[in-house]
Structure formats: C-alpha cells, structure tokens
Design a protein around this motif. Structure first.
Motif, PDB file in Angstrom:
ATOM      1  N   ASP A   1       0.849  -1.197   0.000  1.00 45.66           N
ATOM      2  CA  ASP A   1       0.000   0.000   0.000  1.00 45.66           C
ATOM      3  C   ASP A   1       0.883   1.245   0.000  1.00 45.66           C
ATOM      4  O   ASP A   1       2.109   1.157   0.142  1.00 45.66           O
ATOM      5  CB  ASP A   1      -0.977   0.009   1.199  1.00 45.66           C
ATOM      6  N   ILE A   2       0.254   2.386  -0.144  1.00 51.28           N
ATOM      7  CA  ILE A   2       0.990   3.640  -0.301  1.00 51.28           C
ATOM      8  C   ILE A   2       1.753   4.016   0.977  1.00 51.28           C
ATOM      9  O   ILE A   2       2.863   4.564   0.905  1.00 51.28           O
ATOM     10  CB  ILE A   2       0.045   4.781  -0.785  1.00 51.28           C
ATOM     11  N   ASP A   3       1.199   3.671   2.146  1.00 54.52           N
ATOM     12  CA  ASP A   3       1.902   4.003   3.396  1.00 54.52           C
ATOM     13  C   ASP A   3       3.244   3.277   3.468  1.00 54.52           C
ATOM     14  O   ASP A   3       4.233   3.828   3.954  1.00 54.52           O
ATOM     15  CB  ASP A   3       1.047   3.632   4.615  1.00 54.52           C
ATOM     16  N   GLN A   4       3.250   2.046   2.975  1.00 55.85           N
ATOM     17  CA  GLN A   4       4.500   1.278   2.957  1.00 55.85           C
ATOM     18  C   GLN A   4       5.527   1.959   2.025  1.00 55.85           C
ATOM     19  O   GLN A   4       6.716   2.049   2.352  1.00 55.85           O
ATOM     20  CB  GLN A   4       4.174  -0.119   2.423  1.00 55.85           C
ATOM     21  N   ALA A   5       5.037   2.441   0.887  1.00 51.92           N
ATOM     22  CA  ALA A   5       5.935   3.114  -0.068  1.00 51.92           C
ATOM     23  C   ALA A   5       6.517   4.392   0.562  1.00 51.92           C
ATOM     24  O   ALA A   5       7.722   4.656   0.472  1.00 51.92           O
ATOM     25  CB  ALA A   5       5.174   3.449  -1.346  1.00 51.92           C
ATOM     26  N   ILE A   6       5.667   5.159   1.219  1.00 52.38           N
ATOM     27  CA  ILE A   6       6.119   6.415   1.830  1.00 52.38           C
ATOM     28  C   ILE A   6       7.150   6.122   2.924  1.00 52.38           C
ATOM     29  O   ILE A   6       8.208   6.758   2.998  1.00 52.38           O
ATOM     30  CB  ILE A   6       4.917   7.213   2.396  1.00 52.38           C
ATOM     31  N   LYS A   7       6.839   5.144   3.750  1.00 53.43           N
ATOM     32  CA  LYS A   7       7.761   4.791   4.836  1.00 53.43           C
ATOM     33  C   LYS A   7       9.114   4.348   4.257  1.00 53.43           C
ATOM     34  O   LYS A   7      10.170   4.754   4.733  1.00 53.43           O
ATOM     35  CB  LYS A   7       7.142   3.662   5.675  1.00 53.43           C
ATOM     36  N   PHE A   8       9.051   3.556   3.191  1.00 55.10           N
ATOM     37  CA  PHE A   8      10.290   3.056   2.599  1.00 55.10           C
ATOM     38  C   PHE A   8      11.140   4.208   2.066  1.00 55.10           C
ATOM     39  O   PHE A   8      12.339   4.299   2.360  1.00 55.10           O
ATOM     40  CB  PHE A   8       9.978   2.058   1.469  1.00 55.10           C
ATOM     41  N   VAL A   9      10.517   5.069   1.304  1.00 55.33           N
ATOM     42  CA  VAL A   9      11.293   6.154   0.689  1.00 55.33           C
ATOM     43  C   VAL A   9      11.865   7.091   1.760  1.00 55.33           C
ATOM     44  O   VAL A   9      12.996   7.555   1.662  1.00 55.33           O
ATOM     45  CB  VAL A   9      10.437   6.937  -0.338  1.00 55.33           C
ATOM     46  N   LYS A  10      11.090   7.295   2.816  1.00 58.05           N
ATOM     47  CA  LYS A  10      11.578   8.190   3.873  1.00 58.05           C
ATOM     48  C   LYS A  10      12.645   7.546   4.748  1.00 58.05           C
ATOM     49  O   LYS A  10      13.576   8.205   5.195  1.00 58.05           O
ATOM     50  CB  LYS A  10      10.408   8.573   4.790  1.00 58.05           C
ATOM     51  N   GLU A  11      12.491   6.247   5.020  1.00 61.44           N
ATOM     52  CA  GLU A  11      13.321   5.663   6.082  1.00 61.44           C
ATOM     53  C   GLU A  11      14.355   4.632   5.651  1.00 61.44           C
ATOM     54  O   GLU A  11      15.288   4.353   6.411  1.00 61.44           O
ATOM     55  CB  GLU A  11      12.397   4.993   7.120  1.00 61.44           C
ATOM     56  N   SER A  12      14.206   4.032   4.480  1.00 60.09           N
ATOM     57  CA  SER A  12      15.148   2.956   4.145  1.00 60.09           C
ATOM     58  C   SER A  12      16.560   3.504   3.924  1.00 60.09           C
ATOM     59  O   SER A  12      16.749   4.464   3.174  1.00 60.09           O
ATOM     60  CB  SER A  12      14.698   2.238   2.878  1.00 60.09           C
ATOM     61  N   PRO A  13      17.562   2.891   4.555  1.00 63.05           N
ATOM     62  CA  PRO A  13      18.946   3.351   4.375  1.00 63.05           C
ATOM     63  C   PRO A  13      19.411   3.257   2.913  1.00 63.05           C
ATOM     64  O   PRO A  13      20.290   4.007   2.491  1.00 63.05           O
ATOM     65  CB  PRO A  13      19.765   2.380   5.238  1.00 63.05           C
TER      66      PRO A  13
ATOM     67  N   ILE B   1      18.355  -3.593  -8.972  1.00 61.89           N
ATOM     68  CA  ILE B   1      16.922  -3.824  -8.729  1.00 61.89           C
ATOM     69  C   ILE B   1      16.770  -4.725  -7.503  1.00 61.89           C
ATOM     70  O   ILE B   1      15.943  -4.482  -6.627  1.00 61.89           O
ATOM     71  CB  ILE B   1      16.245  -4.457  -9.978  1.00 61.89           C
ATOM     72  N   LYS B   2      17.617  -5.753  -7.446  1.00 62.21           N
ATOM     73  CA  LYS B   2      17.544  -6.700  -6.319  1.00 62.21           C
ATOM     74  C   LYS B   2      17.795  -5.989  -4.982  1.00 62.21           C
ATOM     75  O   LYS B   2      17.141  -6.262  -3.979  1.00 62.21           O
ATOM     76  CB  LYS B   2      18.576  -7.819  -6.521  1.00 62.21           C
ATOM     77  N   LYS B   3      18.748  -5.071  -5.009  1.00 57.76           N
ATOM     78  CA  LYS B   3      19.085  -4.369  -3.763  1.00 57.76           C
ATOM     79  C   LYS B   3      17.864  -3.614  -3.211  1.00 57.76           C
ATOM     80  O   LYS B   3      17.542  -3.695  -2.015  1.00 57.76           O
ATOM     81  CB  LYS B   3      20.230  -3.394  -4.036  1.00 57.76           C
ATOM     82  N   VAL B   4      17.174  -2.904  -4.100  1.00 62.26           N
ATOM     83  CA  VAL B   4      15.990  -2.160  -3.654  1.00 62.26           C
ATOM     84  C   VAL B   4      14.868  -3.137  -3.285  1.00 62.26           C
ATOM     85  O   VAL B   4      14.209  -2.988  -2.247  1.00 62.26           O
ATOM     86  CB  VAL B   4      15.512  -1.165  -4.752  1.00 62.26           C
ATOM     87  N   TYR B   5      14.677  -4.149  -4.123  1.00 59.11           N
ATOM     88  CA  TYR B   5      13.614  -5.134  -3.866  1.00 59.11           C
ATOM     89  C   TYR B   5      13.803  -5.781  -2.484  1.00 59.11           C
ATOM     90  O   TYR B   5      12.875  -5.856  -1.681  1.00 59.11           O
ATOM     91  CB  TYR B   5      13.628  -6.189  -4.977  1.00 59.11           C
ATOM     92  N   ASP B   6      15.028  -6.216  -2.206  1.00 60.54           N
ATOM     93  CA  ASP B   6      15.304  -6.875  -0.916  1.00 60.54           C
ATOM     94  C   ASP B   6      15.066  -5.911   0.252  1.00 60.54           C
ATOM     95  O   ASP B   6      14.539  -6.296   1.289  1.00 60.54           O
ATOM     96  CB  ASP B   6      16.749  -7.378  -0.860  1.00 60.54           C
ATOM     97  N   ALA B   7      15.475  -4.655   0.049  1.00 61.34           N
ATOM     98  CA  ALA B   7      15.286  -3.666   1.107  1.00 61.34           C
ATOM     99  C   ALA B   7      13.800  -3.440   1.384  1.00 61.34           C
ATOM    100  O   ALA B   7      13.379  -3.299   2.539  1.00 61.34           O
ATOM    101  CB  ALA B   7      15.971  -2.350   0.744  1.00 61.34           C
ATOM    102  N   VAL B   8      12.987  -3.441   0.309  1.00 59.35           N
ATOM    103  CA  VAL B   8      11.530  -3.286   0.492  1.00 59.35           C
ATOM    104  C   VAL B   8      10.992  -4.474   1.285  1.00 59.35           C
ATOM    105  O   VAL B   8      10.246  -4.315   2.257  1.00 59.35           O
ATOM    106  CB  VAL B   8      10.792  -3.165  -0.874  1.00 59.35           C
ATOM    107  N   GLN B   9      11.403  -5.682   0.884  1.00 55.68           N
ATOM    108  CA  GLN B   9      10.887  -6.887   1.576  1.00 55.68           C
ATOM    109  C   GLN B   9      11.276  -6.849   3.053  1.00 55.68           C
ATOM    110  O   GLN B   9      10.493  -7.226   3.917  1.00 55.68           O
ATOM    111  CB  GLN B   9      11.415  -8.183   0.942  1.00 55.68           C
ATOM    112  N   SER B  10      12.507  -6.385   3.341  1.00 54.16           N
ATOM    113  CA  SER B  10      12.978  -6.417   4.735  1.00 54.16           C
ATOM    114  C   SER B  10      12.213  -5.412   5.609  1.00 54.16           C
ATOM    115  O   SER B  10      12.205  -5.532   6.820  1.00 54.16           O
ATOM    116  CB  SER B  10      14.486  -6.164   4.798  1.00 54.16           C
TER     117      SER B  10
END
Ligand code: GCU
Length: 356
Positions: free
Chosen positions: A140-152, A345-354
């Motif tokens: 969902d969009i909240d997950q996307a926002i959180k990821f973009v704001k917080e993922s290292p 792509i894998k790096k971002v994908y894995d970070a999203v999953q984590s």
C-alpha cells in the motif's frame, strides 16, 4: 490535452528564458538567444520580473488542480519567504514545457531548473529506480512512503542520478494505479487478453502488459486522451486523480480497481543549481522537500474519494471487486526474473521486503 498548443508555449518560454540570460549559474547547456523580435521582447519582460530574485522554472505535466501542483505552489511561496526573496519557483503545468522525458533532459542540461517526473524517467538512467516500476512491489501507499523516507538504501538510490546532472529533491506520492478501458470492464486478468493499453515509457511496463495478456503502447501522457479516443489503444492505467482531473473517464468510462502499481513521482533539480545555494538556503530547500511528501499524501487522500464520487455513474462503471490475485499470479515470474537479473533492482527489492 492540447499538445500542439503546449509545444508552442514551451518553445516560446524556453526561448525567452534563454534570451533573458536567466540560465546562468545552472552549469548546464547554454543556447544562443534567437534573433526573433517577439521572443526577445518576452525575454525582456521575464528578466524585469525576476529582479534580484533567482527565478527557477519547474515543469509539471498535469493540471493546476493536482495535489502535487498545489503543494508545489505552497513550496514556492514558502521558499521565497524563508530565503527573503532570494529564490522563486515558477510552475508550468499541463506539459507547457514539454512531456516529462523532455523536461528531464532540460533539467539535466540546465535549460530549466526543476521538474516533477514519474519514476520511469530516472529509471532510464539508473537501474535502482526500475525496482519501483515492479507491479505489486508495495502492499500500500503508506509502505511506499515509509520506505522512501526511512530505508537506508534510499540515499544510495537518490544520489545515483547526480552523475547524470540532476538530483532527486524529493519523493512525491502519486497514488495507486488501476486500469481504465473504453469498452469493457476488467474483472480479472483474463479480461486483459488482446487489449492494447497505454503505458509509461519503460520496458518493465511493456513486459507487465504482456504478462497480463494484453500489449503495451508506451507514450507520453499528453498523447493519451486522443490515443484512447481514436481507438489507437483500448485503455490505459493510472491513479484516480489523474483519471478524473485529466478527464480520461470521458473516453475510457470503465474504471477497474486493479491496484497493480504504486509508482513514485520525483521532484528533480539540476545538480549544479542545487549545489549553488548557500548551506542555509539549501537547508531550507531540503526541509521543504521533506515536508512536501506528507503534504501531498494528505491532499491526495482527501481528493481521491471526492473525485471518484463526483463521477456520473450512469456514464462511468466502477469495478471495485477485481480479482487482484489473478494479476499478482500473472506477474510473479516476470518480477522474479527482473530481480534475478539485475543487482541494483535486487538491492531495492530486498530492502523493500525487509521493511514489510
Ligand atoms: C501519473 C503520474 C505522472 C505520470 C502519469 C503517466 O499521473 O503521477 O507522473 O506522468 O501517471 O501515466 O504518464
């Protein structure tokens, strides 16, 4: 959208800006002023208006009603106030300065300073961004926002574009995308068979449509209305706000809630322009960029229900109980292949999953 009119306006504005010498300090390509009387006059006016304020141009491909536009208007006002008039951002909506791909090039070369572009465009230079083009990446969009704001990982992703002359200033939420079609509703992926659907200009979307059983016709947004109206394509996919604000419901009255993509839009700025600010002004700019994310999202949520409720249901058919699992199953092998083939792509994908 009135493409030709936009192009003419874009050409005039760019010529005027170049003649006025407003582009100095951008570090990008500089073009000689045209020897055209009308353009030179327009340039004079533009210069007079700029005074000692540095005037930046920001391109946008949609209407003044769009939440991103409204937030950027506020951004511009606050930026001017907080920098005591040292900077002003002028907004050019409706593809006035060209389609998103052209405006990215203009930002890269310094012809204009800023633009809002869909993820596809940074994705054309940096593979990291392609991960965000993957259907069903976020729940969902909240997950996307959180990821973009917080993922290292985001610092690495965002700074990757600097070698191409532009910087990701901030993420601007752009909702969840669904299908809309001219003649038939989409209830499951089986209904996609044989349909020609307009997509944004990325191989990932071309493969996505093939996996769904249809075929993709990539093109800029400004060409989309006429393409559906004339039957060049059977439909398109986009978020609710764009569907209603840009009146696509007139030519594609079947809205089917497939929720297949949550793709970011990015506010981009010419790299040299960004670093030409003093540390204090850059801190003001950065802070406004961070605040813009939530501001857009708040306005977005308020608009979606209101706009969808404004549609005349005797003319528009809304299918909200789409078999989304059928879409997920159809795309899974394509997503897996993409992740397996590309390390960025894998790096971002894995970070999203984590973070899920
Ligand atoms: C969305 C998105 C835009 C993009 C458009 C498109 O509306 O916010 O940035 O240009 O889709 O499909 O082209």
């Amino acid at each position: 959208m009135k493409k030709n009119l936009f192009k003419t306006a874009a050409a005039t504005i760019l010529a005027a800006s170049m003649a006025a010498g407003m582009l100095t300090g951008c570090g990008g390509a500089k073009t000689e002023a045209p020897a055209d009387g009308a353009k030179t006059e327009a340039a004079g006016e533009a210069k007079a208006a700029s005074g000692s304020t540095q005037v930046w141009r920001m391109a946008f491909n949609q209407t003044e009603d769009h939440p991103q536009y409204r937030v950027m208007e506020e951004f511009s006002k606050e930026f001017k106030e907080k920098t005591e008039g040292r900077y002003e951002i002028q907004l050019f909506p409706n593809e006035t300065l060209g389609a998103q791909r052209e405006t990215l090039e203009q930002v890269q070369s310094g012809v204009i300073e800023m633009s809002i572009v869909n993820n596809t465009h940074p994705g054309s230079v940096s593979d990291y961004f392609k991960a965000f083009d993957m259907p069903f990446l976020f729940d969902d969009i909240d997950q996307a926002i959180k990821f973009v704001k917080e993922s290292p990982v985001m610092e690495e992703v965002k700074s990757d574009t600097e070698q191409y002359g532009f910087r990701i200033a901030t993420y601007l939420p752009a909702g969840t995308r669904s299908m809309f079609t001219a003649k038939t509703p989409i209830k499951s992926v089986d209904d996609m068979k044989g349909l020609k659907i307009r997509t944004m200009e990325s191989d990932i979307y071309v493969n996505m449509m093939t996996a769904f059983g249809g075929s993709a016709t990539p093109m800029a947004m400004g060409e989309m209305y006429t393409a559906i109206q004339s039957g060049v394509v059977d439909g398109a996919e986009n978020n609710e706000i764009t569907y209603v604000n840009s009146k696509y419901y007139e030519v594609a009255p079947y809205w089917s809630q497939t929720n297949h993509l949550i793709v970011p839009d990015w506010l981009i700025i010419n790299k040299d322009v960004y670093y030409s600010m003093s540390d204090a002004d850059r801190a003001i700019f950065d802070q406004l960029c961070v605040e813009a994310i939530d501001k857009v999202q708040v306005q977005w949520q308020a608009d979606v229900d209101k706009l969808m409720a404004s549609l005349d249901t005797s003319k528009v058919t809304i299918t909200s109980d789409v078999d989304i699992e059928s879409f997920k199953n159809a795309i899974a092998p394509t997503n897996e292949k993409l992740v397996a083939e590309n390390e960025k792509i894998k790096k971002v994908y894995d970070a999203v999953q984590s973070m899920k």
